[in-house]
Design an enzyme around this catalytic site. Structure first.
Site, PDB file in Angstrom:
ATOM      1  N   LYS A  65      12.668   6.880  57.317  1.00  0.00           N
ATOM      2  CA  LYS A  65      12.713   5.455  57.648  1.00  0.00           C
ATOM      3  C   LYS A  65      14.025   5.045  58.319  1.00  0.00           C
ATOM      4  O   LYS A  65      14.048   4.134  59.157  1.00  0.00           O
ATOM      5  CB  LYS A  65      12.481   4.603  56.404  1.00  0.00           C
ATOM      6  CG  LYS A  65      11.055   4.630  55.875  1.00  0.00           C
ATOM      7  CD  LYS A  65      10.889   3.648  54.733  1.00  0.00           C
ATOM      8  CE  LYS A  65       9.476   3.639  54.191  1.00  0.00           C
ATOM      9  NZ  LYS A  65       9.285   2.626  53.138  1.00  0.00           N
ATOM     10  N   ASP A 100       7.307  -3.360  55.255  1.00  0.00           N
ATOM     11  CA  ASP A 100       7.504  -3.450  53.809  1.00  0.00           C
ATOM     12  C   ASP A 100       7.889  -4.878  53.423  1.00  0.00           C
ATOM     13  O   ASP A 100       7.480  -5.383  52.375  1.00  0.00           O
ATOM     14  CB  ASP A 100       8.602  -2.488  53.348  1.00  0.00           C
ATOM     15  CG  ASP A 100       8.173  -1.034  53.378  1.00  0.00           C
ATOM     16  OD1 ASP A 100       6.961  -0.766  53.252  1.00  0.00           O
ATOM     17  OD2 ASP A 100       9.037  -0.153  53.541  1.00  0.00           O
ATOM     18  N   GLY A 126      15.772   1.169  49.410  1.00  0.00           N
ATOM     19  CA  GLY A 126      14.979   0.730  50.541  1.00  0.00           C
ATOM     20  C   GLY A 126      14.022  -0.388  50.220  1.00  0.00           C
ATOM     21  O   GLY A 126      13.928  -1.393  50.951  1.00  0.00           O
ATOM     22  N   GLU A 149      26.569  -1.572  40.591  1.00  0.00           N
ATOM     23  CA  GLU A 149      26.780  -2.958  41.003  1.00  0.00           C
ATOM     24  C   GLU A 149      27.278  -3.062  42.437  1.00  0.00           C
ATOM     25  O   GLU A 149      26.911  -4.006  43.153  1.00  0.00           O
ATOM     26  CB  GLU A 149      27.767  -3.638  40.054  1.00  0.00           C
ATOM     27  CG  GLU A 149      27.950  -5.122  40.336  1.00  0.00           C
ATOM     28  CD  GLU A 149      28.836  -5.810  39.307  1.00  0.00           C
ATOM     29  OE1 GLU A 149      28.978  -7.044  39.404  1.00  0.00           O
ATOM     30  OE2 GLU A 149      29.388  -5.118  38.436  1.00  0.00           O
TER      31      GLU A 149
END
Length: 273
Positions: A65, A100, A126, A149
């Site tokens: 991708k 998506d 993703g 984080e």
């Protein structure tokens, strides 16, 4: 005959072929959907080869991708997300899209979810990037929570720069408090796929929440069971998979996708696995 397909490695598990071929049958199109599995470092070369062979459209999955971004002219959204999962060879040069993002929004809208207020996106990979950009673009403020984080903070910065929405990054320690105040929750991690567990404490879920779990195997995850018990609206991951495919089909063909036929084929394929 028009040829469409999927490029990835591996692709043997893909549910896209039955879903797309059901659409071609319903629309009366002389088309087939095939899979391509090039070596893991040959994604861009596979796109060039598909163009040479006259393939009309490609879906793109792991690990390609990001690799194919430089091989096509990306839409603004795909460039901002940094990933292409759909290529349209009907343009010159071929256009790279990210459906998506549309899959997230259309799955929620299909279930009557009001896309307003605040969304919590769990995961900054993703699927998390696609969900965060899509929901921010739809008008929600976003809290991204991720085990690391710093990745959540980086994603938040990217979404703010692209959309101007109120977006914040967090670790997982404060996830329960974030969810308790949220209107939409998206699990964009793989938690719940291999083990019967949830990334979100059950007591943080509530009846005013809409919960989309990107995991579709199993179709009913612990998170969705907990959410249903709390009275929340639940959306399983097959809906997101379906609507990213619906969006791709509409880009390639210009036809309105036969959503019911595609959904029936997808869920039939899932139940036979």
């Amino acid at each position: 005959m028009d040829v469409y397909g999927l490029v990835g490695n591996p692709v043997g598990h893909s549910l896209s072929p039955p879903m797309h071929e059901a659409a071609y049958d319903a629309l009366g199109l002389d088309a087939r959907y095939v899979t391509f599995e090039p070596p893991a470092d040959e994604g861009a070369a596979a796109v060039d080869a598909a163009a040479t062979l006259g393939v009309r459209g490609l879906n793109v999955t792991i690990p390609f991708k990001q690799d194919v971004v430089g091989a096509v002219a990306t839409t603004d959204l795909a460039a901002t997300i940094g990933a292409v999962n759909t290529i349209d060879f009907g343009t010159d040069p071929p256009t790279g899209h990210n459906t998506d993002a549309a899959g997230v929004v259309r799955a929620l809208e299909h279930h009557g979810v009001d896309l307003a207020g605040t969304a919590v996106v769990v995961g900054a990979g993703g699927a998390g990037r696609a969900a965060a950009f899509a929901l921010a673009d739809a008008g929600l403020d976003i809290d991204v929570a991720n085990r690391t984080e710093s990745r959540a903070l980086d994603l938040a910065d990217d979404v703010v720069a692209a959309t101007g929405r109120d977006v914040a990054g967090h670790g997982l320690d404060g996830l329960a408090a974030l969810v308790a105040d949220a209107d939409v929750l998206v699990n964009a991690t793989s938690v719940g796929m291999e083990e019967d567990r949830s990334p979100v404490p059950a007591d943080a879920l509530h009846a005013d929440l809409a919960v989309l779990d990107a995991v579709y195997d199993p179709i009913e995850t612990r998170l969705l069971r907990d959410a249903a018990a709390a009275g929340a609206t639940t959306v399983d991951g097959a809906w997101m998979l379906l609507f990213q495919g619906v969006e791709a089909l509409e880009i390639w063909t210009g036809e309105r996708a036969p959503v019911e036929a595609m959904n029936t084929a997808l869920r039939g394929a899932l139940s036979s696995q």
